[in-house]
Design a protein around this motif. Structure first.
Motif, PDB file in Angstrom:
ATOM      1  N   PHE A 243      -2.656   7.587  -2.921  1.00  0.00           N
ATOM      2  CA  PHE A 243      -1.213   7.579  -2.638  1.00  0.00           C
ATOM      3  C   PHE A 243      -0.519   6.601  -3.579  1.00  0.00           C
ATOM      4  O   PHE A 243      -1.140   5.743  -4.190  1.00  0.00           O
ATOM      5  CB  PHE A 243      -0.949   7.180  -1.186  1.00  0.00           C
TER       6      PHE A 243
ATOM      7  N   GLU B  66      -4.457  -3.881   7.289  1.00  0.00           N
ATOM      8  CA  GLU B  66      -4.626  -2.884   8.357  1.00  0.00           C
ATOM      9  C   GLU B  66      -6.001  -2.938   9.019  1.00  0.00           C
ATOM     10  O   GLU B  66      -6.980  -3.319   8.379  1.00  0.00           O
ATOM     11  CB  GLU B  66      -4.484  -1.472   7.749  1.00  0.00           C
TER      12      GLU B  66
ATOM     13  N   LYS C 152     -13.118   1.196   3.235  1.00  0.00           N
ATOM     14  CA  LYS C 152     -12.529   0.654   4.460  1.00  0.00           C
ATOM     15  C   LYS C 152     -13.505   0.819   5.626  1.00  0.00           C
ATOM     16  O   LYS C 152     -14.666   1.172   5.417  1.00  0.00           O
ATOM     17  CB  LYS C 152     -11.158   1.267   4.762  1.00  0.00           C
TER      18      LYS C 152
ATOM     19  N   ARG D  40      -2.629  -4.164  14.687  1.00  0.00           N
ATOM     20  CA  ARG D  40      -1.997  -3.748  13.434  1.00  0.00           C
ATOM     21  C   ARG D  40      -0.554  -3.400  13.752  1.00  0.00           C
ATOM     22  O   ARG D  40      -0.286  -2.414  14.436  1.00  0.00           O
ATOM     23  CB  ARG D  40      -2.720  -2.537  12.849  1.00  0.00           C
TER      24      ARG D  40
ATOM     25  N   ASP E 194      -1.637   6.662  16.005  1.00  0.00           N
ATOM     26  CA  ASP E 194      -1.112   5.687  15.025  1.00  0.00           C
ATOM     27  C   ASP E 194       0.170   5.032  15.538  1.00  0.00           C
ATOM     28  O   ASP E 194       1.060   4.688  14.752  1.00  0.00           O
ATOM     29  CB  ASP E 194      -0.857   6.336  13.655  1.00  0.00           C
TER      30      ASP E 194
ATOM     31  N   ARG F  63       2.663  10.549  -1.706  1.00  0.00           N
ATOM     32  CA  ARG F  63       1.613  10.924  -2.656  1.00  0.00           C
ATOM     33  C   ARG F  63       2.177  11.564  -3.905  1.00  0.00           C
ATOM     34  O   ARG F  63       3.342  11.923  -3.955  1.00  0.00           O
ATOM     35  CB  ARG F  63       0.654  11.919  -1.987  1.00  0.00           C
TER      36      ARG F  63
ATOM     37  N   ARG G 284       2.721   9.068   6.726  1.00  0.00           N
ATOM     38  CA  ARG G 284       2.181   7.716   6.512  1.00  0.00           C
ATOM     39  C   ARG G 284       2.266   7.265   5.068  1.00  0.00           C
ATOM     40  O   ARG G 284       2.266   6.071   4.772  1.00  0.00           O
ATOM     41  CB  ARG G 284       0.695   7.674   6.933  1.00  0.00           C
ATOM     42  N   THR G 285       2.276   8.261   4.161  1.00  0.00           N
ATOM     43  CA  THR G 285       2.138   7.916   2.741  1.00  0.00           C
ATOM     44  C   THR G 285       3.073   8.736   1.851  1.00  0.00           C
ATOM     45  O   THR G 285       3.574   9.785   2.249  1.00  0.00           O
ATOM     46  CB  THR G 285       0.694   8.222   2.268  1.00  0.00           C
TER      47      THR G 285
ATOM     48  N   LEU H 171       3.110   3.406   0.725  1.00  0.00           N
ATOM     49  CA  LEU H 171       3.053   3.670   2.158  1.00  0.00           C
ATOM     50  C   LEU H 171       4.489   3.647   2.685  1.00  0.00           C
ATOM     51  O   LEU H 171       5.352   2.988   2.102  1.00  0.00           O
ATOM     52  CB  LEU H 171       2.230   2.598   2.873  1.00  0.00           C
TER      53      LEU H 171
ATOM     54  N   VAL I 277      -7.410   0.653  -1.732  1.00  0.00           N
ATOM     55  CA  VAL I 277      -7.730   0.027  -0.448  1.00  0.00           C
ATOM     56  C   VAL I 277      -9.081  -0.661  -0.566  1.00  0.00           C
ATOM     57  O   VAL I 277     -10.096  -0.010  -0.840  1.00  0.00           O
ATOM     58  CB  VAL I 277      -7.802   1.075   0.687  1.00  0.00           C
TER      59      VAL I 277
ATOM     60  N   VAL J 165      -4.304  -3.300   1.280  1.00  0.00           N
ATOM     61  CA  VAL J 165      -3.781  -2.112   0.598  1.00  0.00           C
ATOM     62  C   VAL J 165      -2.765  -2.518  -0.475  1.00  0.00           C
ATOM     63  O   VAL J 165      -1.874  -3.334  -0.220  1.00  0.00           O
ATOM     64  CB  VAL J 165      -3.122  -1.144   1.618  1.00  0.00           C
TER      65      VAL J 165
HETATM   66  C1  MAN Z   1      -4.421   6.373   5.154  1.00  0.00           C
HETATM   67  C2  MAN Z   1      -3.949   6.142   6.566  1.00  0.00           C
HETATM   68  C3  MAN Z   1      -2.774   5.181   6.610  1.00  0.00           C
HETATM   69  C4  MAN Z   1      -3.102   3.927   5.824  1.00  0.00           C
HETATM   70  C5  MAN Z   1      -3.570   4.263   4.421  1.00  0.00           C
HETATM   71  C6  MAN Z   1      -4.023   3.042   3.666  1.00  0.00           C
HETATM   72  O1  MAN Z   1      -3.481   7.121   4.456  1.00  0.00           O
HETATM   73  O2  MAN Z   1      -4.995   5.616   7.326  1.00  0.00           O
HETATM   74  O3  MAN Z   1      -2.465   4.828   7.939  1.00  0.00           O
HETATM   75  O4  MAN Z   1      -1.970   3.101   5.776  1.00  0.00           O
HETATM   76  O5  MAN Z   1      -4.665   5.157   4.487  1.00  0.00           O
HETATM   77  O6  MAN Z   1      -5.098   2.388   4.296  1.00  0.00           O
END
Ligand code: MAN
Length: 355
Positions: free
Chosen positions: A101, A141, A189, A47, A332, A93, A90-91, A104, A164, A159
């Motif tokens: 979220f 991912e 997932k 990834r 990550d 929100r 990572r996100t 990303l 997701v 995503v």
């Molecule tokens: C979570 C984490 C992120 C990922 C998102 C979407 O927030 O695992 O790394 O990008 O989910 O799958």
């Protein structure tokens, strides 16, 4: 306790080893790879996460791939904007934390790394799986690879603004592939497809998330594309390392004792470890045993520190006799490798009670 032999080369792949595919982007992650063997080589389905370079600390950028026009778009958000919550790197929100979220902060796709010795890898110049439909506009991912006959099935998280979901492709050469569609609808997932049929049906573990509940489920299918007969398999355990969420890790391993499943679990504070459970060989809906403690937890510095620290996240491994070569994402950020004895894990499962 499980003895873990971490590779001395760890981390075996880091973001610096990967050249970005996009202009003005940087690679911030090369992690959570699906694993298989092909043409005598170890294949990692990496990834790769790329993010738009940002010079203004007040601005957060969100990359979105416009699949129809084949163009990358970058949305710019102001950190002072009260609509959003930027706490999770990572996100992005909603400020009220409702839902999952909005965006990303990076876009992931799958790139292949190949190795003859399992320790030193060469990374392909191009992507193997790059967003190819609108369910993937925020990225692809966490691939898992299951070989059935001479076909490799690769499933992964797609995503998008729709959430997701889990999608499947099949390939015979890791060059071209066939789209097999979305196999689990959002939010879902961490799907693991078993490597062979059990009593005439294919099986998969999956992880729906509804109302903040993150448990592992089992489903079966006659054809790998339509999945039904959903059953809840294991739940999070209060006050343990897997109290916040559980999800499939590596493709189930068939043993004399049953299906060995290595899964991930995290606390509510997002400390991710790997654990083990055993499912009945002839009826995978029966959980025979589950270990109380993790078999792998973030301890090394490259596991503790990174873009999102305190994470070990295995999506694949290779079994050679009694040895499991586990490849896993760390913080990550990067990839690491380790070896464990399957017998040792099974011996602990034999002692374990079911709670
Ligand atoms: C979570 C984490 C992120 C990922 C998102 C979407 O927030 O695992 O790394 O990008 O989910 O799958």
């Amino acid at each position: 306790m499980t003895n873990v032999y971490r590779y001395k080369e760890n981390p075996i792949i880091e973001p610096i080893d990967v050249t970005p595919l996009h202009k003005n982007f940087e690679v911030i992650g090369a992690f959570n790879a699906g694993v298989t063997e092909f043409n005598g080589e170890t294949i990692l389905l990496l990834r790769v996460a790329e993010r738009p370079v940002s010079t203004d600390p007040q601005i957060v950028k969100a990359p979105i791939y416009d699949v129809v026009n084949k163009k990358m778009q970058v949305i710019e958000l102001d950190k002072g904007d009260a609509q959003y919550n930027f706490e999770d790197p990572r996100t992005i929100r909603r400020a009220d934390n409702l839902g999952t979220f909005f965006y990303l902060t990076s876009l992931s796709y799958i790139r292949i790394a190949r190795s003859k010795d399992g320790h030193h890898f060469k990374i392909d110049d191009q992507a193997f799986l790059y967003p190819f439909n609108s369910y993937q506009e925020y990225g692809i991912e966490d691939a898992r690879c299951t070989k059935i006959g001479n076909t490799y099935y690769v499933n992964f998280s797609s995503v998008s603004r729709f959430g997701v979901c889990d999608s499947l492709i099949s390939t015979k050469d890791f060059i071209s592939y066939q789209d097999e569609g979305n196999i689990f609808a959002p939010e879902n997932k961490d799907v693991l497809i078993f490597p062979e049929k059990v009593n005439g049906l294919y099986y998969a573990l999956h992880r729906p998330s509804v109302s903040n509940v993150f448990n592992i489920w089992l489903a079966s299918s006659p054809d790998l594309r339509s999945w039904g007969n959903h059953k809840q398999l294991i739940s999070t355990r209060a006050d343990k390392w897997d109290s916040g969420r559980v999800g499939g890790g590596i493709v189930p391993i068939k043993t004399e004792a049953g299906w060995l499943v290595i899964y991930h679990g995290a606390t509510r504070n997002n400390r991710y470890c790997m654990g083990a459970m055993l499912l009945d060989r002839f009826d995978p809906s029966k959980v025979i045993a589950r270990l109380e403690n993790p078999i792998l937890e973030p301890e090394a510095s490259y596991e503790e520190k990174g873009f999102f620290g305190g994470v070990v996240f295995g999506c694949g491994g290779i079994v050679k006799n009694d040895t499991l070569r586990l490849y896993y994402g760390v913080a990550d950020t990067s990839m690491a490798g380790c070896e464990m004895s399957i017998k040792e894990i099974l011996a602990q499962l034999k002692e374990a009670k079911l709670e």
